[in-house]
Design a protein around this motif. Structure first.
Motif, PDB file in Angstrom:
ATOM      1  N   HIS A  91      95.030 -34.089 139.830  1.00 13.48           N
ATOM      2  CA  HIS A  91      95.201 -34.936 138.639  1.00 13.48           C
ATOM      3  C   HIS A  91      96.578 -35.610 138.629  1.00 13.48           C
ATOM      4  N   ILE A  92      97.568 -34.909 139.213  1.00  8.87           N
ATOM      5  CA  ILE A  92      98.924 -35.471 139.222  1.00  8.87           C
ATOM      6  C   ILE A  92      98.955 -36.803 139.976  1.00  8.87           C
ATOM      7  N   TYR A  95      96.042 -39.192 137.746  1.00 12.47           N
ATOM      8  CA  TYR A  95      96.367 -39.504 136.349  1.00 12.47           C
ATOM      9  C   TYR A  95      97.871 -39.312 136.140  1.00 12.47           C
ATOM     10  N   PRO A  96      98.707 -39.975 136.920  1.00 17.76           N
ATOM     11  CA  PRO A  96     100.145 -39.676 136.840  1.00 17.76           C
ATOM     12  C   PRO A  96     100.770 -40.141 135.528  1.00 17.76           C
ATOM     13  N   HIS A  97     101.657 -39.318 135.009  1.00 14.96           N
ATOM     14  CA  HIS A  97     102.402 -39.677 133.804  1.00 14.96           C
ATOM     15  C   HIS A  97     103.865 -39.727 134.218  1.00 14.96           C
ATOM     16  N   SER A 100     107.193 -37.785 133.215  1.00 14.93           N
ATOM     17  CA  SER A 100     107.324 -36.361 133.512  1.00 14.93           C
ATOM     18  C   SER A 100     108.016 -36.139 134.850  1.00 14.93           C
ATOM     19  N   THR A 103     105.604 -34.964 137.597  1.00 21.61           N
ATOM     20  CA  THR A 103     104.873 -36.007 138.329  1.00 21.61           C
ATOM     21  C   THR A 103     105.756 -36.648 139.382  1.00 21.61           C
TER      22      THR A 103
ATOM     23  N   ARG B  67     106.028 -36.007 126.735  1.00 22.88           N
ATOM     24  CA  ARG B  67     106.905 -36.556 127.780  1.00 22.88           C
ATOM     25  C   ARG B  67     106.822 -35.743 129.076  1.00 22.88           C
ATOM     26  N   ILE B  68     106.734 -34.434 128.935  1.00 19.21           N
ATOM     27  CA  ILE B  68     106.793 -33.576 130.131  1.00 19.21           C
ATOM     28  C   ILE B  68     105.415 -33.415 130.787  1.00 19.21           C
ATOM     29  N   PRO B  70     102.516 -33.819 133.028  1.00 11.48           N
ATOM     30  CA  PRO B  70     102.452 -34.639 134.246  1.00 11.48           C
ATOM     31  C   PRO B  70     101.193 -35.486 134.368  1.00 11.48           C
ATOM     32  N   VAL B  71     100.184 -35.183 133.545  1.00 10.91           N
ATOM     33  CA  VAL B  71      98.906 -35.880 133.724  1.00 10.91           C
ATOM     34  C   VAL B  71      98.419 -36.549 132.434  1.00 10.91           C
ATOM     35  N   SER B  72      99.299 -36.706 131.462  1.00 11.06           N
ATOM     36  CA  SER B  72      98.948 -37.305 130.165  1.00 11.06           C
ATOM     37  C   SER B  72      97.824 -36.559 129.459  1.00 11.06           C
TER      38      SER B  72
END
Lengths: 301, 212
Positions: A91-92, A95-97, A100, A103, B67-68, B70-72
């Motif tokens: 998912h990292i 679906y990267p955010h 973070s 990530t 914010r932290i 990693p995958v929303s």
């Protein structure tokens, strides 16, 4: 219970509450940080040795790359093991955010691993030292943020006041320099001249000294800055649950290696240097573990 | 729309009705809580007082958990709720470490992070959160902070100067307010947490997610 000050006049006591979660990030995360320090640290040291002692360090290109690959994979394995849903790791990437640090770190570590395998290919299959050295520059450049991203992650933990930037960044970099130089002395010291060993030990001693200053600064001045930090540091003061481990770590990782390195100057003893290196690597684990655990002991609500 | 919560601690009597309603509505597993009521006793006998503080996710405007992540998996809804997608969560527990309010837990059944969502599924059907409905004294006030005519906005205006949030120094801008709270209610460092503070057993901590 944290030994923070409670006003006698108030005498506020929690009389009914639910059980709070215990340790969230366990020793697996300590191994993660410790192994990553070695994995990136040896790359820094290889780069340095190739610049300063190219004749001796040339034969270390492939073995150092393999050491880095092994320790980076230990780091990745323990990161994965710490996930409660390890099979969703992908998912990292899908679906990267990007706000973070987890990530960004995962992406960088992946590229880092790819470059390490390229280095291994260039040194073992192609035997092209010139190409190796060119790629190594990029690997070193990437090793810096790979080392630092855990510090960014810890500072993103708003709840844990103890983990502050830029202190965490400095601690991570010093940990990489300390463990990298210690590992080179311990494993490859026999293949290097006394001068090269001395250079490595200088880095070890200096990074140990700087790390010790950072921890002592936090220890003494941290409580003056924030109530939470003061409460957390109580766990390593007096008869706190981590007091012994904290001081053991400080002595084994930093103070004893410095003393041994100073001692080795007159005797020119490689054995003393190796002992200093072993102590630094063992002590670093203790230091990292204590710093990881103590903020987790404090109730957040 | 910006949904928010306000708890009037003058009214709360610690019945834990909200806690139970939340458990039932959201099928919160044993050993975990989205909402809990903490009792803190203050003073020395016979001059003592018992305080009750319902604690839940603060749905921060500047949420460290979002914010932290990693995958929303943790994300903002248009109405300001910080929601969680359990199917996407990888269980890194970064959010648990980041939340200054200890509001996030690892669900031992799904091994994913979970927390109060202000009953987002009920909101979507124009219903109030379960805890609001269950409260016998209407201590939980829920509504749109952007609407000056909403109950919560009126309450905040009426109690100007007396409205507090937990840990304002963290810069998270919580959308969860308290009226009538003191340091012992809102600051966990202002009270002692001694062994055996539970009514029914002496378990003070539990393993996160049931393992490690």
């Amino acid at each position: 219970m944290a030994a923070h000050e409670i006003l006698a006049a108030t005498n506020a006591i929690v009389t009914l509450d639910v059980a709070l979660p215990g340790t969230v990030w366990p020793w697996l995360v300590t191994v993660n940080m410790w192994a990553k320090s070695i994995g990136t640290g040896v790359i820094f040291m290889l780069f340095l040795l190739l610049k300063k002692y190219p004749d001796q360090a040339g034969k270390l290109r492939f073995p150092t790359t393999i050491v880095s690959i092994i320790f980076i994979h230990i780091f990745l394995l323990f990161t994965l093991a710490d996930l409660h849903q390890p099979f969703r790791m992908w998912h990292i990437f899908f679906y990267p955010h990007l706000t973070s640090a987890i990530t960004v770190g995962a992406w960088m570590a992946t590229v880092f691993v790819g470059l390490l395998f390229l280095l291994a290919f260039l040194s073992f299959i192609k035997k092209d030292d010139a190409a190796f050295d060119k790629v190594l520059v990029w690997v070193v450049a990437l090793a810096v943020p790979v080392t630092l991203y855990t510090a960014a992650l810890m500072s993103q933990c708003t709840a844990r006041e103890l983990w502050q930037m830029p202190t965490e960044s400095a601690q991570m970099i010093f940990a990489a320099l300390l463990s990298g130089s210690a590992f080179m002395i311990l494993v490859f010291g026999g293949k290097l001249s006394w001068e090269a060993n001395r250079s490595m030990s200088n880095i070890l001693a200096l990074s140990a000294f700087m790390s010790f200053i950072l921890y002592m600064s936090e220890y003494v001045f941290g409580p003056m800055k924030a109530e939470e930090v003061a409460a957390v540091l109580e766990y390593i003061k007096g008869d706190g649950p981590y007091t012994v481990m904290f001081w053991l770590g400080q002595w084994i990782a930093y103070l004893l290696p410095i003393l041994l390195i100073v001692l080795s100057r007159s005797s020119k003893s490689a054995s003393i240097l190796k002992l200093a290196a072993i102590l630094a690597l063992v002590g670093l684990f203790l230091v990292k573990h204590v710093w990881l655990m103590i903020p987790q002991l404090l109730p957040m609500s | 729309m910006q949904l928010g919560f306000l708890v009037d601690l003058h009214l709360c009597m610690g019945c834990k009705g909200c806690e139970i309603a939340c458990k039932v509505e959201n099928e919160v597993p044993l050993s975990t809580w989205r909402l809990r009521v903490k009792y803190v006793d203050v003073g020395t006998f016979p001059e003592t007082k018992r305080t009750f503080t319902p604690l839940r996710c603060n749905h921060c405007e500047n949420a460290p958990c979002e914010r932290i992540c990693p995958v929303s998996a943790l994300h903002y809804l248009d109405n300001g709720i910080v929601n969680i997608d359990k199917e996407r969560c990888i269980g890194c527990a970064g959010c648990v470490m980041a939340c200054p309010y200890g509001a996030i837990y690892i669900d031992p059944q799904t091994q994913t992070a979970d927390k109060c969502t202000y009953c987002a599924h009920r909101i979507a059907s124009s219903m109030m959160p379960a805890c609001v409905v269950a409260c016998p004294v209407q201590a939980n006030i829920f509504g749109d902070l952007d609407d000056p005519k909403s109950n919560i906005s009126k309450y905040i205006m009426k109690n100007q100067g007396g409205v507090q949030v937990r840990k304002p120094e963290k810069g998270t801008n919580p959308h969860h307010f308290y009226v009538g709270g003191g340091n012992v209610n809102l600051n966990p460092l202002a009270s002692q947490r001694v062994d055996g503070h539970q009514l029914f057993n002496k378990i003070t901590t539990l393993p996160v997610g049931g393992h490690h």
